[in-house]
Each structure stands twice: as structure tokens, then as C-alpha cells.
Design an enzyme around this catalytic site. Structure first.
Site, PDB file in Angstrom:
ATOM      1  N   LYS A 163      -7.005   0.978  -3.554  1.00 28.85           N
ATOM      2  CA  LYS A 163      -6.606   0.404  -2.257  1.00 28.85           C
ATOM      3  C   LYS A 163      -6.786   1.423  -1.143  1.00 28.85           C
ATOM      4  O   LYS A 163      -7.151   1.064  -0.008  1.00 28.85           O
ATOM      5  CB  LYS A 163      -5.154  -0.074  -2.310  1.00 28.85           C
ATOM      6  CG  LYS A 163      -4.670  -0.736  -1.008  1.00 28.85           C
ATOM      7  CD  LYS A 163      -5.441  -1.986  -0.663  1.00 28.85           C
ATOM      8  CE  LYS A 163      -5.056  -2.594   0.684  1.00 28.85           C
ATOM      9  NZ  LYS A 163      -3.692  -3.122   0.736  1.00 28.85           N
TER      10      LYS A 163
ATOM     11  N   LYS B 280       0.088   3.730   9.342  1.00 27.73           N
ATOM     12  CA  LYS B 280       0.700   4.038   8.043  1.00 27.73           C
ATOM     13  C   LYS B 280      -0.350   4.326   6.979  1.00 27.73           C
ATOM     14  O   LYS B 280      -0.303   5.363   6.298  1.00 27.73           O
ATOM     15  CB  LYS B 280       1.569   2.858   7.593  1.00 27.73           C
ATOM     16  CG  LYS B 280       2.079   2.962   6.154  1.00 27.73           C
ATOM     17  CD  LYS B 280       2.842   1.734   5.745  1.00 27.73           C
ATOM     18  CE  LYS B 280       1.998   0.514   5.522  1.00 27.73           C
ATOM     19  NZ  LYS B 280       1.247   0.567   4.236  1.00 27.73           N
TER      20      LYS B 280
ATOM     21  N   THR C  70       0.850  -1.195   0.000  1.00 26.38           N
ATOM     22  CA  THR C  70       0.000   0.000   0.000  1.00 26.38           C
ATOM     23  C   THR C  70       0.881   1.238   0.000  1.00 26.38           C
ATOM     24  O   THR C  70       1.625   1.484   0.959  1.00 26.38           O
ATOM     25  CB  THR C  70      -0.920   0.015   1.234  1.00 26.38           C
ATOM     26  OG1 THR C  70      -1.717  -1.169   1.237  1.00 26.38           O
ATOM     27  CG2 THR C  70      -1.826   1.237   1.214  1.00 26.38           C
TER      28      THR C  70
END
Length: 310
Positions: free
Chosen positions: A179, A247, A103
């Protein structure tokens, strides 16, 4: 130029964590030639014990592979794996394919695609979703974008690792954009599930009963149904860690800022995960975000079962 055979692809998997090890093993069991790479010697030995072969560095792996999956944690690791001193670029044959599964921000994915193209390497922007169990079963969802010819080259690997491959467009960056939508929802749903369970416990409701009722009611979500059992068992063994959502929701926040678009609900969830990380739970399962409420409200969370009890 590399000649990638759809029938006998040579696949590399860099990053043998829960998702990477599961994917590599699933591909191996389907008869593909798979070379793994991880910084941990013990993890490499585990994959070799499963029947795979391993390389100590990406540069070493490059000699054995036409298709390479990057299943690492973040953009810094992707950079190192591709362009570091022992990186793939400079060692991977021209015409090879990189599936970038981590990602990262869409803007980073686009730059990676451009840099790899200059090195004669094709890239699919192909983030994955589904968790460790689906990775092990070869049943992931892949949100992918890239050139049609690159999809054709990577077809055997994609078929082996995924239940569903979403072909989202010809341009690198679209997969990473999708995503981020998924991660926004996943992070918010986990944080909300924790808040809902904490509220129920604070009001004196039985946690198991809350789970039973909500999973059969309109308030249910996939994340509630999947993560709350970790809370009920008092088991915070990391399947997906708090640090991952610190994150990923930061990437959502930064991308929103790039686009001058507010993401207030995601920002609230990010604060809860950040609080959990600050409290020392960063490497625990992401469901441990509920422990923030334990500290703030004094709720009593379920304890793990005592195996010594009869």
C-alpha cells in the site's frame, strides 16, 4: 472459538466514512449481515436507514461479528478501536478475524498482528484502494497478507468488497508495504497533475484543452484523468482529502528513513500537500493542492458553475 461460516458471515465495519460506508452498504446489498460502527450518530443512523444495524462502540459491535473490517483513518484510530477502553480486544470471540484496512506503516501492522494473535484474534493486513465509488460497488482492490487459513475465513467478505484481492504472502506487514508503494505513486501523481495544470494555466492554455490533450497523450496518468476534472469544475468537495496524503506520504518518508532509503520525489510531493494543509485546504479534496500554485503564481483557477445561470 468462533465458527465462521462462509455462507452466512457476520461482518462488522468500523469507520463509516466514504470508503467504509460504501463497503458496508455493498456487503449489505449482497445479503450479508453487516453491523456498522462510527463515532458519528448521524452516520450510524444513515447506515441503519440503508438497512444495516449499528453499534455505538467497537466493544458493542464485537458481540455481533465474526469478521471485522477496520476502515479508519490512521494508526492512532486503529489502536483505539482495537485496544481502547471500548475496543474490540477483550470482547471479540477467539478465532475471529480482523481485516486491518487503514494505511499504516508496515512495522505497525506487524506489531498489531502480534498483539492480536496473543488475544486469540486473527488478522489480515489488508489495505484497500479504489476510492469511494468502487467501495460502493464492491469493486475495491485489496492488498492483503496473512495466514492462508485466515484468508479462507475472510473469503466471503473479501469477495463481497473487492474486484481483486492480491494475496501477497503469509506474513502480516506485506500488505501495508504494498500500500505504501501505491500511496507514494498516487500522491506524486496528484501533486504532479496539479503542477502540470498550473503550468498550463500560467502559460495561458485553456484548462479544458490541456485535459483533453493530456488524457490522449503519453503524459496521462490515472490520477490526472481522475482528479483534474475536480479542478476544471472548481469543485473541491473531499472525496479523498489533502490530509490523507499528508499522513500517507509522511508514512512513506518515515519508512524510507527506517530503511535508510531516500525518497526525494515523494518528499517533494509531501511538501506540496503540507503547503496546501498549511494554507487551510487540509479537509478539501486532494486536488486542491493546485491552490498552492494559485497563491504563489497568481494563476486563475476555474470557478464552480453557477446553478442560477440559464
Amino acid at each position: 472459538m468462533s465458527d465462521i461460516s462462509a455462507s452466512t458471515p457476520r461482518i462488522g465495519v468500523i469507520g463509516l466514512g466514504a470508503m467504509g460506508m460504501g463497503t458496508a452498504t455493498a456487503l449489505l446489498e449482497q445479503g450479508m449481515t453487516v453491523t456498522g460502527c462510527d463515532v458519528s450518530p448521524s452516520v450510524r443512523r444513515a447506515f441503519e436507514h440503508a438497512g444495516g444495524q449499528c453499534a455505538a462502540t467497537p466493544a458493542e459491535l464485537a458481540a455481533h461479528c465474526d469478521i471485522v473490517l477496520l476502515v479508519v483513518v490512521n494508526a492512532d484510530q486503529v489502536e483505539q478501536v482495537l485496544f481502547g477502553d471500548q475496543g474490540l480486544v477483550g470482547h471479540l470471540a477467539e478465532g475471529s478475524v480482523v481485516l486491518q484496512c487503514a494505511t499504516v506503516a508496515p512495522s505497525i501492522a506487524r506489531r498489531l498482528g502480534e498483539r492480536l494473535a496473543k488475544a486469540g484474534i486473527e488478522m489480515l493486513d489488508s489495505p484497500i484502494s479504489g476510492g469511494a465509488a468502487k467501495a460502493r460497488a464492491g469493486q475495491l482492490s485489496v492488498m492483503a497478507s496473512g495466514a492462508p487459513a485466515t484468508f479462507d475465513k475472510a473469503a466471503a467478505a473479501l469477495d463481497g468488497m473487492a474486484a481483486t484481492v492480491y494475496r501477497l504472502g503469509d506474513e502480516v506487514g506485506i500488505g501495508s508495504s504494498m500500500k505504501l508503494v501505491n500511496q507514494l505513486l498516487a500522491g506524486v501523481h496528484i501533486a504532479t497533475a496539479a503542477e502540470a495544470m498550473a503550468l498550463g494555466i500560467r502559460m495561458g492554455l485553456d484548462p479544458d484543452t490541456v485535459y483533453e490533450v493530456i488524457t490522449h497523450s503519453a503524459g496521462n496518468s490515472w490520477m490526472f484523468e481522475n482528479r483534474v476534472p475536480h479542478i476544471l469544475k472548481g469543485d473541491y468537495t473531499p472525496l479523498s482529502a489533502v490530509d490523507i496524503f499528508v499522513k500517507d506520504l509522511n508514512i512513506v518518508h518515515d519508512t524510507g528513513r527506517e530503511l535508510a532509503m531516500p525518497t526525494p520525489v515523494a518528499a517533494s510531493a509531501l511538501q506540496q500537500f503540507t503547503a496546501a494543509k498549511g494554507a487551510g485546504f487540509g479537509r478539501e479534496d486532494d486536488s486542491s493542492v493546485i491552490k498552492v500554485y494559485e497563491r504563489l503564481s497568481g494563476i486563475v483557477l476555474p470557478e464552480p458553475a453557477n446553478d442560477d445561470e440559464v
